[in-house]
Write a protein that holds these residues in place. Structure first.
Motif, PDB file in Angstrom:
ATOM      1  N   TYR A  52      -8.372   1.835   0.252  1.00 32.92           N
ATOM      2  CA  TYR A  52      -7.257   0.922  -0.004  1.00 32.92           C
ATOM      3  C   TYR A  52      -6.628   0.468   1.319  1.00 32.92           C
ATOM      4  O   TYR A  52      -6.664   1.177   2.326  1.00 32.92           O
ATOM      5  N   THR A  53      -6.030  -0.698   1.281  1.00 26.85           N
ATOM      6  CA  THR A  53      -5.342  -1.263   2.440  1.00 26.85           C
ATOM      7  C   THR A  53      -4.041  -1.908   1.983  1.00 26.85           C
ATOM      8  O   THR A  53      -4.013  -2.599   0.965  1.00 26.85           O
ATOM      9  N   ALA A  54      -2.974  -1.662   2.741  1.00 28.57           N
ATOM     10  CA  ALA A  54      -1.689  -2.314   2.481  1.00 28.57           C
ATOM     11  C   ALA A  54      -1.438  -3.333   3.577  1.00 28.57           C
ATOM     12  O   ALA A  54      -1.536  -3.005   4.767  1.00 28.57           O
ATOM     13  N   ILE A  55      -1.147  -4.576   3.211  1.00 25.58           N
ATOM     14  CA  ILE A  55      -0.925  -5.639   4.189  1.00 25.58           C
ATOM     15  C   ILE A  55       0.242  -6.505   3.736  1.00 25.58           C
ATOM     16  O   ILE A  55       0.426  -6.736   2.535  1.00 25.58           O
ATOM     17  N   ARG A  56       1.048  -6.942   4.685  1.00 27.10           N
ATOM     18  CA  ARG A  56       2.169  -7.821   4.357  1.00 27.10           C
ATOM     19  C   ARG A  56       1.760  -9.268   4.567  1.00 27.10           C
ATOM     20  O   ARG A  56       1.227  -9.646   5.616  1.00 27.10           O
ATOM     21  N   LYS A  57       2.021 -10.105   3.558  1.00 22.59           N
ATOM     22  CA  LYS A  57       1.833 -11.557   3.624  1.00 22.59           C
ATOM     23  C   LYS A  57       3.156 -12.206   3.249  1.00 22.59           C
ATOM     24  O   LYS A  57       3.588 -12.144   2.100  1.00 22.59           O
ATOM     25  N   LYS A  58       3.838 -12.749   4.242  1.00 25.06           N
ATOM     26  CA  LYS A  58       5.153 -13.348   4.038  1.00 25.06           C
ATOM     27  C   LYS A  58       6.113 -12.314   3.465  1.00 25.06           C
ATOM     28  O   LYS A  58       6.416 -11.335   4.124  1.00 25.06           O
TER      29      LYS A  58
END
Length: 382
Positions: free
Chosen positions: A362-368
């Protein structure tokens, strides 16, 4: 025992069961199962449960799990079943499980296999509850182990008195009793029990257990007695009392986190837009169909979970991190506090940093204004 049954909503099934004498419960009466290993704690629990259930007009049975980790474990399981039947428990089910160590240690793998087997038996029998024989000593040992491994309020809260797993209700009636007291119950009732050699009971009190013994056994045999001598006090009772207070604090924080999550967790399709409407619960969607030979941008993967930064940003860090931890747990991600803190920094200390890598691909990424939690097939197989 009576208080435990009543808290579970299992009440006396009729006035006749309050009268002297043995009264057979109805076939339709609620069924309570005792998880019994054959040790002193679970044999004491089996005897107490049989007595109290009979006075309630409730059926009482047992489930014994053979982990197959020691030579002769099948015979030990059969002996435990025979002792439970002699006490009058019915039904008594014995289940053998295969313990497959997958990186979390044999103890964790055995615990998972055991609970899966118990849940399966309880569901098939239609049991109203399963009783576990953890004592005040087990509670103190659990707190120490959790502090060594993780820490935080949840570690101090120890084991809950009750919980639900796969729609099966579990309860621990003996958390107020010590191991010495359960031993005394067995002795008073003339009950035999089995001592697990992996617990180190055969070693002298001043003898160090080998390093290959389970951590719980080493904490029980060496660390807890040392803390008792060092403090000059009843460290077991102290830790158990602290757990009761911490459990109340944990319950309140969990309630607040769940309330915030109802607004902060976004549906999968909506999380592509920063201003999407909030959903009432997490949407758990299939991972993207990425091929083994490609490594797509995690931001383009179908999200398994997404959080609104705008909602979480105004909350206290204790609540934010609990919302994150609950979301990861719901997906079965064995994340550490370090992972939770890294995701929290995407909210509180955002400066364009890259994605946070998590276990299980799993990966957590912020987009806006949205944090997307995605599982990338290529990443998982790398």
């Amino acid at each position: 025992m009576r208080e435990t049954l009543e808290r579970l909503g299992i009440m006396r099934q009729g006035a006749r069961f309050a009268q002297h004498g043995e009264h057979e419960p109805e076939n339709t009466a609620p069924l309570v199962l005792v998880a019994c290993s054959g040790g002193r704690d679970s044999m004491a629990l089996a005897a107490l449960s049989r007595t109290v259930c009979a006075s309630f007009g409730v059926r009482c049975g047992a489930v014994i799990v053979d982990h197959g980790l020691q030579q002769g474990s099948d015979a030990i399981a059969r002996q435990a079943a025979q002792r439970c039947r002699r006490l009058g428990l019915d039904p008594v089910a014995v289940r053998s499980v295969h313990v497959e160590e997958t990186g979390g240690g044999v103890e964790a793998a055995a615990r998972q296999a055991r609970y899966q087997a118990i849940v399966a038996v309880a569901q098939r029998c239609g049991a109203s509850a399963v009783l576990l024989a953890h004592t005040k000593n087990d509670q103190a040992e659990t707190i120490v182990i959790d502090l060594l491994r993780s820490g935080g309020l949840d570690a101090l809260a120890g084991m809950p008195q009750s919980f639900i797993l796969d729609a099966v209700r579990f309860a621990r009636p003996l958390l107020s009793l010590t191991r010495e007291q359960t031993t005394g119950i067995c002795q008073d009732l003339g009950l035999s029990w089995w001592d697990d050699p992996s617990n180190g009971d055969g070693f002298d009190a001043d003898e160090e257990l080998p390093a290959d013994f389970p951590l719980r056994s080493r904490v029980r045999h060496s660390l807890i007695p040392y803390l008792r001598r060092f403090s000059g006090s009843d460290i077991v009772s102290h830790l158990a009392a602290m757990a009761q207070t911490a459990a109340l604090d944990k319950e309140y924080l969990d309630m607040q986190a769940d309330h915030v999550a109802a607004s902060a967790v976004l549906s999968g399709p909506a999380c592509a837009q920063a201003g999407a409407a909030a959903a009432a619960a997490a949407v758990l969607e299939p991972a993207s169909g990425a091929s083994r030979n490609s490594a797509p941008d995690p931001a383009d993967s179908t999200p398994a979970l997404a959080w609104s930064v705008d909602v979480l940003r105004g909350e206290h860090a204790a609540i934010r991190r609990r919302v994150i931890a609950h979301g990861l747990s719901a997906l079965g991600i064995a994340a550490s506090s370090r992972h939770v803190e890294a995701i929290d920094r995407l909210i509180s200390d955002w400066h364009g940093q890259g994605p946070v890598s998590l276990p299980s691909g799993y990966t957590a990424i912020r987009k806006k204004h949205v944090i997307r939690l995605c599982q990338d097939g290529a990443h998982a197989n790398r």
